[in-house]
Design an enzyme around this catalytic site. Structure first.
Site, PDB file in Angstrom:
ATOM      1  CG  ASP A  44      -1.883  -1.131   1.293  1.00 49.93           C
ATOM      2  OD1 ASP A  44      -2.243  -1.638   0.225  1.00 49.93           O
ATOM      3  OD2 ASP A  44      -2.298  -1.501   2.418  1.00 49.93           O
ATOM      4  CE1 TYR A  48       3.882  -6.213   3.628  1.00 54.00           C
ATOM      5  CE2 TYR A  48       3.041  -8.451   3.450  1.00 54.00           C
ATOM      6  CZ  TYR A  48       3.257  -7.202   2.900  1.00 54.00           C
ATOM      7  OH  TYR A  48       2.845  -6.943   1.605  1.00 54.00           O
TER       8      TYR A  48
END
Length: 301
Positions: free
Chosen positions: A58, A127
């Site tokens: 994002d 992540y």
């Protein structure tokens, strides 16, 4: 031929990975560079030079190790050698490193094995979200990739929440599906850890001053899953932070896991603390089978 490209980027000045008209994106910068280096017009329908990525990050999210693939004709690739006495793939890597802005780094470029698909062949993505909470004064040098928070986080409570994520679940309370997709994902690892204050060098060598590693004192969330839905990691982090600050209970988090409905209390936290760290792939002989299996729509047992 298909090329595998391993890269990293600082997402702070990008509107995410995916190419968007009028906005600066990682894909946009990469494809512009490829068209220039390979002398292919931007509107060439025969060779569109479109990158397929393992994980579409994002706006504001970083990647220390991202993977994408590119399909290109061998003769087009050979054209980038020019005066350099080296294989075409190495020439492309050198030219890309020179052409790209300094917030994108190319780790490696290689010819992809048969059946390789950067997105669908991946086994898992890792992540890490980094936070400087009230227990330690934030280091201003880290502000680009570490989120600063007031108040001290209760990592024990946050780990009790993250334990509920493990396994195959519908994360509809924390994510939105892609068109035609679902929010069902399998989380393999999810844990919060405060990084201990550790020295950069051994005690015998450092003399009278302990130079700390730069991540010392940070609270870090590591999550590994087969894939992630849109905003999933940042929303899970935001919910855990609410628990860690005592603003929400573990029963509330359990309810959100049990009822996968988005209703506004589990929105995504600020993006800049999040970094895509790793993409794992199966052995070469299993790449094609993996890709076909992952393309199927997921369901819960």
């Amino acid at each position: 031929m298909r090329l595998r490209i391993d890269l990293a980027y600082d997402g702070g000045n990008f509107h995410g990975w995916a190419k968007q008209p009028g906005l600066r994106t990682v894909q946009g910068e990469m494809e512009t560079a490829l068209h220039r280096i390979l002398s292919v017009p931007d509107d060439d329908s025969q060779q569109p030079l479109r990158l397929v990525v393992a994980g579409r990050t994002d706006t504001g999210v970083h990647a220390s190790h991202q993977v994408c693939h590119l399909d290109v004709q061998a003769e087009t690739l050979a054209g980038c050698i020019g005066h350099m006495d080296m294989p075409a793939i190495e020439a492309l890597m050198r030219r890309l490193r020179h052409f790209l802005p300094d917030d994108i780094t190319i780790h490696a470029i290689s010819e992809a094995p048969e059946g390789f698909d950067a997105r669908f062949s991946a086994l898992e993505r890792t992540y890490v979200f980094r936070i400087a909470d009230g227990a330690y004064a934030p280091d201003p040098r880290l502000r680009g990739f570490v989120l600063s928070l007031d108040g001290e986080l209760d990592t024990d409570a946050m780990n009790q929440a993250s334990a509920m994520m493990l396994g195959l679940h519908d994360f509809g309370s924390f994510a939105t599906p892609n068109p035609g997709g679902t929010t069902i994902r399998e989380v393999k690892t999810a844990c919060w850890r405060r990084v201990i204050t550790r020295p950069l060098i051994d005690e015998e060598a450092r003399g009278h001053y302990c130079t700390p590693a730069i991540e010392s004192g940070l609270v870090c969330f590591t999550i590994v899953a087969d894939a992630f839905a849109h905003n999933m990691v940042r929303s899970l982090v935001g919910a855990c932070v609410q628990v860690g600050l005592g603003k929400r209970s573990l029963d509330w988090f359990a309810g959100k896991m049990a009822q996968p409905v988005r209703e506004g209390s589990t929105g995504p936290i600020a993006p800049h603390g999040l970094t895509l760290e790793h993409i794992a792939y199966p052995p070469d002989e299993e790449l094609g089978v993996r890709a076909e299996r992952i393309r199927a729509r997921r369901t819960l047992p």
